[in-house]
Scaffold this motif. Structure first.
Motif, mmCIF file in Angstrom:
data_model
loop_
_atom_site.group_PDB
_atom_site.id
_atom_site.type_symbol
_atom_site.label_atom_id
_atom_site.label_comp_id
_atom_site.label_asym_id
_atom_site.label_seq_id
_atom_site.Cartn_x
_atom_site.Cartn_y
_atom_site.Cartn_z
ATOM 1 N N ILE A 132 0.834 -1.203 0.000
ATOM 2 C CA ILE A 132 0.000 0.000 0.000
ATOM 3 C C ILE A 132 0.868 1.253 0.000
ATOM 4 O O ILE A 132 0.647 2.191 -0.776
ATOM 5 N N ALA A 133 1.871 1.274 0.873
ATOM 6 C CA ALA A 133 2.749 2.440 0.986
ATOM 7 C C ALA A 133 3.480 2.718 -0.333
ATOM 8 O O ALA A 133 3.554 3.859 -0.788
ATOM 9 N N SER A 134 4.000 1.677 -0.937
ATOM 10 C CA SER A 134 4.752 1.839 -2.189
ATOM 11 C C SER A 134 3.863 2.370 -3.308
ATOM 12 O O SER A 134 4.273 3.224 -4.095
ATOM 13 N N GLU A 135 2.627 1.864 -3.363
ATOM 14 C CA GLU A 135 1.708 2.283 -4.424
ATOM 15 C C GLU A 135 1.298 3.750 -4.254
ATOM 16 O O GLU A 135 1.283 4.517 -5.220
ATOM 17 N N ILE A 136 0.970 4.123 -3.018
ATOM 18 C CA ILE A 136 0.583 5.518 -2.766
ATOM 19 C C ILE A 136 1.745 6.458 -3.086
ATOM 20 O O ILE A 136 1.571 7.481 -3.755
#
Length: 372
Positions: A132-136
């Motif tokens: 999630i963090a990487s995508e955001i």
């Protein structure tokens, strides 16, 4: 003591460099989070600066000489500092030796911290939080703008939804003759089965009967009888496999038969074997495993592992009103590739029972007070 300063994107990366230089006996003397200015105020990047030290081995000759002689005295401040360093050394050795360091998210922009902190507090697994963090962060860099909290949640919801996309959600369809409810003691199986039975009567006009194999607790039998009387449904008690077959014969005219099994410590293989001998799982039957959302994830995994040899269709999670942490529910769904039939959040029959949906689980994970 040899000392060296390291700069890295994360503490994990810094530790790896330290381990390569100083080995497993190194100690962290200090660590600081620093932040670059970024470009036009955007994409501020955080990194860590770590000072590590290593005590060189003392030769046998040196060991005969006192470390501190009458010419070199330590004051109370030095003593305290050395004691503190020893304490930090002990703690950091354990951390450096860990095979898998926990997910670190302080390298992400400040605007992302609230969401990542919530997901971590929810005990969502590290791999999913990292995804999630990487995508955001990737989308923020691509669009050169900081996303709002709602925009970040939207992305998180997309990713989480995709993780659960192929799993079955929703309640009992009442297409099979027998509905079997399994699970350990104290999770609320009897109340849950009464709620499902009430729905079958109210919504589907099904004539129901009950079989209980929970002969270890008289109170459990009486509790089921109370619910059954309200539904005008008969109850059969099965002490052994012969009783069980006779009970099903006596209820053969009913549209649907609910089987309430005994609550035992199913982390013990013996009780699983006893259950296998008692109930004929080859019948036209749907089996559901009931778990309490308040149970530790590791304990739930132990229970599930014992039940994997049974034809479990879906989970049912109870006691959602007694916890604020829903990450373990998501983790179990994903790891065991199994959906949820119902979630329960109270004792009222049949009100406190809700058919599970993906959106319900994601809302519990992402929104404050979603279960209230």
């Amino acid at each position: 003591m040899k000392m060296k300063k390291y700069t890295a994107d994360t503490m994990v990366q810094a530790m790896e460099k330290i381990r390569q230089d100083f080995g497993e006996d190194s100690v962290i003397l200090s660590s600081t989070i620093v932040q670059s200015k970024g470009i036009l105020g955007l994409f501020k990047k955080k990194s860590v600066e770590v000072v590590a030290g290593y005590d060189e081995p003392i030769s046998p000759k040196e060991k005969t000489v006192p470390l501190f002689t009458e010419h070199v005295k330590r004051d109370s401040g030095q003593e305290a500092m050395i004691d503190e360093l020893k304490k930090e050394m002990k703690e950091m050795k354990q951390l450096l030796k860990a095979n898998h360091a926990p997910f670190e998210f302080h390298q992400y922009p400040e605007e992302m911290q609230a969401l990542l902190t919530r997901l971590s507090a929810q005990e969502l697994n590290d791999a999913t939080i990292q995804k999630i963090a990487s995508e955001i962060f990737a989308r923020m860099k691509a669009e050169k703008v900081d996303f709002t909290a709602d925009e970040q949640k939207k992305i998180a919801r997309e990713i989480l939804k995709e993780e659960l996309a192929d799993l079955p959600f929703g309640g009992v369809h009442f297409k099979k003759k027998y509905v079997n409810v399994l699970g350990p003691t104290g999770v609320g199986k009897t109340t849950t089965i009464a709620k499902i039975a009430a729905r079958s009567l109210i919504e589907n006009k099904r004539k129901a009967g009950f079989v209980t194999t929970d002969t270890y607790r008289i109170a459990a039998i009486e509790q089921l009888r109370t619910y059954a009387n309200l539904l005008q449904a008969p109850v059969e008690v099965a002490y052994n496999d012969t009783d069980f077959k006779e009970a099903l014969k006596n209820l053969s005219a009913k549209d649907i038969v609910f089987i309430d099994t005994a609550g035992r410590n199913y982390k013990e293989k013996k009780f699983v074997e006893d259950l296998k001998k008692l109930i004929d799982f080859k019948l036209e039957m749907e089996s559901y495993l009931v778990l309490s959302a308040t149970t530790k994830e590791s304990d739930m995994r132990s229970i599930i592992d014992q039940f994997l040899e049974f034809p479990i269709k879906q989970f049912i999670f109870t006691k959602l009103d007694e916890t604020e942490t829903f990450g373990p529910v998501f983790n179990l769904l994903r790891d065991y590739n199994m959906g949820i039939a119902y979630v329960a959040d109270g004792q009222e029959v049949p009100e406190d029972l809700e058919e599970a949906t993906v959106e319900k689980i994601l809302t519990l994970l992402l929104e404050e007070g979603a279960h209230a």
